[in-house]
Design a protein around this motif. Structure first.
Motif, PDB file in Angstrom:
ATOM      1  N   THR A  15       0.858  -1.182   0.000  1.00 29.22           N
ATOM      2  CA  THR A  15       0.000   0.000   0.000  1.00 29.22           C
ATOM      3  C   THR A  15       0.894   1.230   0.000  1.00 29.22           C
ATOM      4  O   THR A  15       1.977   1.226   0.597  1.00 29.22           O
ATOM      5  CB  THR A  15      -0.918   0.047   1.240  1.00 29.22           C
ATOM      6  OG1 THR A  15      -0.114  -0.054   2.411  1.00 29.22           O
ATOM      7  CG2 THR A  15      -1.932  -1.073   1.230  1.00 29.22           C
ATOM      8  N   LEU A  16       0.429   2.244  -0.676  1.00 30.15           N
ATOM      9  CA  LEU A  16       1.188   3.495  -0.681  1.00 30.15           C
ATOM     10  C   LEU A  16       0.923   4.254   0.610  1.00 30.15           C
ATOM     11  O   LEU A  16      -0.227   4.340   1.051  1.00 30.15           O
ATOM     12  CB  LEU A  16       0.779   4.370  -1.868  1.00 30.15           C
ATOM     13  CG  LEU A  16       1.201   3.905  -3.244  1.00 30.15           C
ATOM     14  CD1 LEU A  16       0.806   4.948  -4.287  1.00 30.15           C
ATOM     15  CD2 LEU A  16       2.688   3.642  -3.314  1.00 30.15           C
ATOM     16  N   PRO A  17       1.974   4.803   1.176  1.00 32.34           N
ATOM     17  CA  PRO A  17       1.751   5.653   2.346  1.00 32.34           C
ATOM     18  C   PRO A  17       1.108   6.963   1.898  1.00 32.34           C
ATOM     19  O   PRO A  17       1.106   7.291   0.700  1.00 32.34           O
ATOM     20  CB  PRO A  17       3.169   5.896   2.875  1.00 32.34           C
ATOM     21  CG  PRO A  17       4.038   5.774   1.662  1.00 32.34           C
ATOM     22  CD  PRO A  17       3.369   4.734   0.795  1.00 32.34           C
ATOM     23  N   ASP A  18       0.566   7.717   2.837  1.00 30.90           N
ATOM     24  CA  ASP A  18       0.144   9.069   2.498  1.00 30.90           C
ATOM     25  C   ASP A  18       1.391   9.836   2.068  1.00 30.90           C
ATOM     26  O   ASP A  18       2.493   9.566   2.568  1.00 30.90           O
ATOM     27  CB  ASP A  18      -0.494   9.756   3.712  1.00 30.90           C
ATOM     28  CG  ASP A  18      -1.830   9.129   4.079  1.00 30.90           C
ATOM     29  OD1 ASP A  18      -2.502   8.572   3.183  1.00 30.90           O
ATOM     30  OD2 ASP A  18      -2.189   9.189   5.270  1.00 30.90           O
ATOM     31  N   ALA A  19       1.224  10.767   1.155  1.00 32.81           N
ATOM     32  CA  ALA A  19       2.366  11.555   0.688  1.00 32.81           C
ATOM     33  C   ALA A  19       2.972  12.289   1.880  1.00 32.81           C
ATOM     34  O   ALA A  19       2.297  13.095   2.516  1.00 32.81           O
ATOM     35  CB  ALA A  19       1.925  12.532  -0.393  1.00 32.81           C
ATOM     36  N   PRO A  20       4.245  11.981   2.206  1.00 33.62           N
ATOM     37  CA  PRO A  20       4.856  12.623   3.374  1.00 33.62           C
ATOM     38  C   PRO A  20       4.945  14.138   3.225  1.00 33.62           C
ATOM     39  O   PRO A  20       5.221  14.659   2.145  1.00 33.62           O
ATOM     40  CB  PRO A  20       6.258  12.002   3.426  1.00 33.62           C
ATOM     41  CG  PRO A  20       6.156  10.733   2.652  1.00 33.62           C
ATOM     42  CD  PRO A  20       5.117  11.002   1.589  1.00 33.62           C
ATOM     43  N   ALA A  21       4.705  14.846   4.319  1.00 35.33           N
ATOM     44  CA  ALA A  21       4.837  16.303   4.333  1.00 35.33           C
ATOM     45  C   ALA A  21       6.312  16.673   4.402  1.00 35.33           C
ATOM     46  O   ALA A  21       7.117  15.921   4.948  1.00 35.33           O
ATOM     47  CB  ALA A  21       4.102  16.881   5.537  1.00 35.33           C
ATOM     48  N   GLN A  44      11.394   5.288   5.112  1.00 32.72           N
ATOM     49  CA  GLN A  44      10.516   5.106   6.268  1.00 32.72           C
ATOM     50  C   GLN A  44       9.412   4.139   5.894  1.00 32.72           C
ATOM     51  O   GLN A  44       8.970   4.106   4.758  1.00 32.72           O
ATOM     52  CB  GLN A  44       9.942   6.425   6.758  1.00 32.72           C
ATOM     53  CG  GLN A  44       9.162   7.222   5.754  1.00 32.72           C
ATOM     54  CD  GLN A  44       8.749   8.573   6.315  1.00 32.72           C
ATOM     55  OE1 GLN A  44       8.781   8.808   7.511  1.00 32.72           O
ATOM     56  NE2 GLN A  44       8.354   9.475   5.450  1.00 32.72           N
ATOM     57  N   GLY A  45       9.025   3.361   6.876  1.00 34.45           N
ATOM     58  CA  GLY A  45       7.975   2.381   6.667  1.00 34.45           C
ATOM     59  C   GLY A  45       6.888   2.559   7.699  1.00 34.45           C
ATOM     60  O   GLY A  45       6.865   3.556   8.426  1.00 34.45           O
ATOM     61  N   PRO A  46       6.000   1.595   7.801  1.00 32.80           N
ATOM     62  CA  PRO A  46       4.895   1.681   8.759  1.00 32.80           C
ATOM     63  C   PRO A  46       5.363   1.809  10.212  1.00 32.80           C
ATOM     64  O   PRO A  46       4.668   2.365  11.049  1.00 32.80           O
ATOM     65  CB  PRO A  46       4.128   0.371   8.562  1.00 32.80           C
ATOM     66  CG  PRO A  46       4.619  -0.210   7.293  1.00 32.80           C
ATOM     67  CD  PRO A  46       5.953   0.390   7.000  1.00 32.80           C
ATOM     68  N   ALA A  69      11.071   1.283   0.202  1.00 34.83           N
ATOM     69  CA  ALA A  69      10.214   2.206   0.964  1.00 34.83           C
ATOM     70  C   ALA A  69      10.271   3.612   0.359  1.00 34.83           C
ATOM     71  O   ALA A  69       9.241   4.290   0.265  1.00 34.83           O
ATOM     72  CB  ALA A  69      10.637   2.221   2.430  1.00 34.83           C
ATOM     73  N   CYS A  70      11.448   4.032  -0.055  1.00 30.33           N
ATOM     74  CA  CYS A  70      11.577   5.345  -0.703  1.00 30.33           C
ATOM     75  C   CYS A  70      10.758   5.389  -1.992  1.00 30.33           C
ATOM     76  O   CYS A  70      10.094   6.394  -2.276  1.00 30.33           O
ATOM     77  CB  CYS A  70      13.040   5.652  -1.024  1.00 30.33           C
ATOM     78  SG  CYS A  70      14.088   5.959   0.399  1.00 30.33           S
TER      79      CYS A  70
END
Length: 154
Positions: A15-21, A44-46, A69-70
């Motif tokens: 799953t894609l993470p939310d776009a990091p701020a 970074q991961g979950p 992860a990147c």
């Protein structure tokens, strides 16, 4: 409507993470014409940041996972730049990758293959790209890998 990328992510159990701020005074991406320039995404991961130095704290496989992860974070930013429509993503143009590694560690390209292989697995020929994979004496917050990307929009 589910895109081919989203289908492949599901098939791979990803799953894609939310776009990091952004962590400082910059924007996560800039759209210029049909190109999207995505700022460096750190590993970074979950469970949080993936920290360590390749050749000291981390082995090659752990570095490959950090690069994967990147790549997922890069795709999250690209999806945001496309207004959520992966159908607009035409190509991964270029990756520039930084690997937190010892002076003796020389497998930076193998580490970054984690990102490259994932992008090709998810995007097919659209995921093929040029790239650089370089060593860094240290990276922000002690992370293992940071990768920036250029994408082309349709």
């Amino acid at each position: 409507m589910t895109t081919e990328i989203e289908t492949r992510l599901t098939e791979m159990g990803l799953t894609l993470p939310d776009a990091p701020a952004p962590a400082a005074n910059y924007v996560p991406y800039v759209v210029s014409g049909d190109l999207v320039f995505v700022s460096g995404q750190i590993s970074q991961g979950p469970d949080g940041l993936i920290r360590g130095k390749l050749g000291a704290d981390l082995d090659l496989e752990q570095g490959v996972e950090a690069a994967r992860a990147c790549a997922l974070s890069l795709l999250s930013q690209a999806r945001a730049a496309c207004g959520g429509d992966f159908g607009r993503l035409a190509q991964v143009v270029k990756l520039t990758a930084f690997v937190n590694s010892t002076a003796e560690f020389t497998d930076q390209p193998k580490v970054v293959n984690g990102a490259s292989d994932l992008l090709v697995a998810l995007l097919g020929d659209k995921g093929r790209h040029s790239r650089s994979a370089v060593s860094a004496a240290s990276l922000p917050m002690g992370v293992a890998v940071e990768i920036e990307a250029i994408f082309r929009l349709a």
